[in-house]
Each structure stands twice: as structure tokens, then as C-alpha cells.
Design an enzyme around this catalytic site. Sequence first.
Site, PDB file in Angstrom:
ATOM      1  N   GLU A 136      -6.264  20.559   7.885  1.00 10.16           N
ATOM      2  CA  GLU A 136      -5.596  20.507   9.042  1.00 10.16           C
ATOM      3  C   GLU A 136      -6.164  21.245  10.005  1.00 10.16           C
ATOM      4  O   GLU A 136      -6.751  22.663   9.743  1.00 10.16           O
ATOM      5  CB  GLU A 136      -4.349  21.118   8.840  1.00 10.16           C
ATOM      6  N   ARG A 147      -7.186  12.893  16.316  1.00 16.39           N
ATOM      7  CA  ARG A 147      -6.223  11.834  15.716  1.00 16.39           C
ATOM      8  C   ARG A 147      -7.468  10.848  15.459  1.00 16.39           C
ATOM      9  O   ARG A 147      -7.604   9.981  16.381  1.00 16.39           O
ATOM     10  CB  ARG A 147      -5.306  11.692  16.909  1.00 16.39           C
ATOM     11  N   GLU A 180       6.870  23.816   9.679  1.00 16.14           N
ATOM     12  CA  GLU A 180       5.786  23.240  10.121  1.00 16.14           C
ATOM     13  C   GLU A 180       5.594  24.281  11.383  1.00 16.14           C
ATOM     14  O   GLU A 180       4.234  24.220  11.914  1.00 16.14           O
ATOM     15  CB  GLU A 180       6.320  21.799  10.813  1.00 16.14           C
ATOM     16  N   GLU A 195      -5.066  22.870   4.186  1.00 18.01           N
ATOM     17  CA  GLU A 195      -6.471  22.805   3.816  1.00 18.01           C
ATOM     18  C   GLU A 195      -7.329  21.817   4.752  1.00 18.01           C
ATOM     19  O   GLU A 195      -8.549  22.339   5.342  1.00 18.01           O
ATOM     20  CB  GLU A 195      -6.770  22.757   2.258  1.00 18.01           C
ATOM     21  N   SER A 211       8.840   3.841  16.681  1.00 19.00           N
ATOM     22  CA  SER A 211       8.404   2.294  16.775  1.00 19.00           C
ATOM     23  C   SER A 211       9.057   1.597  15.769  1.00 19.00           C
ATOM     24  O   SER A 211       8.564   1.164  14.917  1.00 19.00           O
ATOM     25  CB  SER A 211       6.891   2.156  16.743  1.00 19.00           C
ATOM     26  N   PHE A 242       0.984  -1.027  -0.155  1.00 23.62           N
ATOM     27  CA  PHE A 242       0.046  -0.037   0.216  1.00 23.62           C
ATOM     28  C   PHE A 242       1.080   1.192   0.182  1.00 23.62           C
ATOM     29  O   PHE A 242       2.099   1.390   0.879  1.00 23.62           O
ATOM     30  CB  PHE A 242      -0.964   0.071   1.341  1.00 23.62           C
ATOM     31  N   GLU A 245       1.822  25.742  11.872  1.00 25.83           N
ATOM     32  CA  GLU A 245       0.898  25.365  12.997  1.00 25.83           C
ATOM     33  C   GLU A 245       0.793  26.538  14.097  1.00 25.83           C
ATOM     34  O   GLU A 245      -0.319  26.558  14.632  1.00 25.83           O
ATOM     35  CB  GLU A 245       1.442  24.088  13.645  1.00 25.83           C
ATOM     36  N   ALA A 278       4.136  18.942  15.009  1.00 24.23           N
ATOM     37  CA  ALA A 278       5.073  18.339  14.376  1.00 24.23           C
ATOM     38  C   ALA A 278       4.513  17.937  12.836  1.00 24.23           C
ATOM     39  O   ALA A 278       3.293  18.345  12.553  1.00 24.23           O
ATOM     40  CB  ALA A 278       4.930  16.873  14.963  1.00 24.23           C
TER      41      ALA A 278
END
Length: 173
Positions: free
Chosen positions: A136, A60, A88, A134, A109, A12, A92, A72
Site C-alpha cells: 500500500e 489506481r 483502516e 506492505e 454500482s 474467478f 492509512e 477506505a
Amino acid sequence: MKFKHISKNQVFKNDVITVFEETLALPNDNVVTWTFTGKKEVVAIIAELENEIFFVKQYRPAIKKELIEIPAGLVEKGEDILDAAKREFEEEIGYRANKWEKICTYYNSAGINAGQYHLFYATDLIKTQQSLDENEFLEVVKIPFNDINIFSFEDSKTMLALSYLKIKKEGVL
């Protein structure tokens, strides 16, 4: 220990994530399939102004809840990580920082994700303009450093950055 990489297939891909399945021969000769995501780099910024720390509160979808975390975002292809952090942060939070310190680079991870996180500390801030993408949606939150309980956060990059800042302020670093 010797691991043998037999084959790797992309299963994917979109703009944010690539998923691979890889066949591995383990040191005990067992053959297994390992699924993991590709190497997307992320920058994260802990920033301070007048002893207040900047956070973003955002939904989230993967966990179906809002989190408060440090700003982030993804590093664009060919982009320098410091330039990505500056971009960023301003997008933000709506500030530019005159002083930047790289804290560390780490794997969030490593068992399932090949991407690296690059953590920065930003100070000497100047107000500019927030410029969200757009799709966010986030709220800027400022919390006085002395009111922060690191373990009230659920986001690892935020907990790591706050731990660094606590150590730095106590003069250990």
C-alpha cells in the site's frame, strides 16, 4: 417484474474480488448471462480536524492515474464494519477518532457489484502512527473544507461524503 435465476457460476476469485456469471430469464422470457462481482464490503471514512479534511492520494491501476479520495478499505471476514473503519483510518491516516457517526450504507454500482459501501464521519482525532500494508502506497493530504470543490473529485465515495459534510455544516441535517 419477475426475474428467474437459472444458474450461477464462479469464474474467478482472489483475495479482493470474486466474479460470477449468472444465467437469468428476464420478464420478457429472454435468457441472458449477467456478469458481476461478489459481495465484498468496503468502509470509507471522511474525517475532519480543525476544519481540514483528510484524504489519501494514491495510484489506481485500473484507471492508470492517481486519485485524491477519502480513506477506505475492505472489511475483513467476520469483522464489524465500525471496527473495520477504525482500523483502516488509523492504518492509512495515522489517527484515531473518538467520535464516529455512520452516514449511510450504499451500493456503488449495483448493476455489476453486490458489495456494500459503509460511509462514516470521524471527528475528535488523536495522532497515532500510520501503518500501511506492505503493498500500500499513499500520501496523506489535508485540505481546508472551505477550499474544497466537491466536483473536482473523481471518486464517488468521496463526492458522497463531501456532499454529506456540506449539508451537515449548513445545518440541513
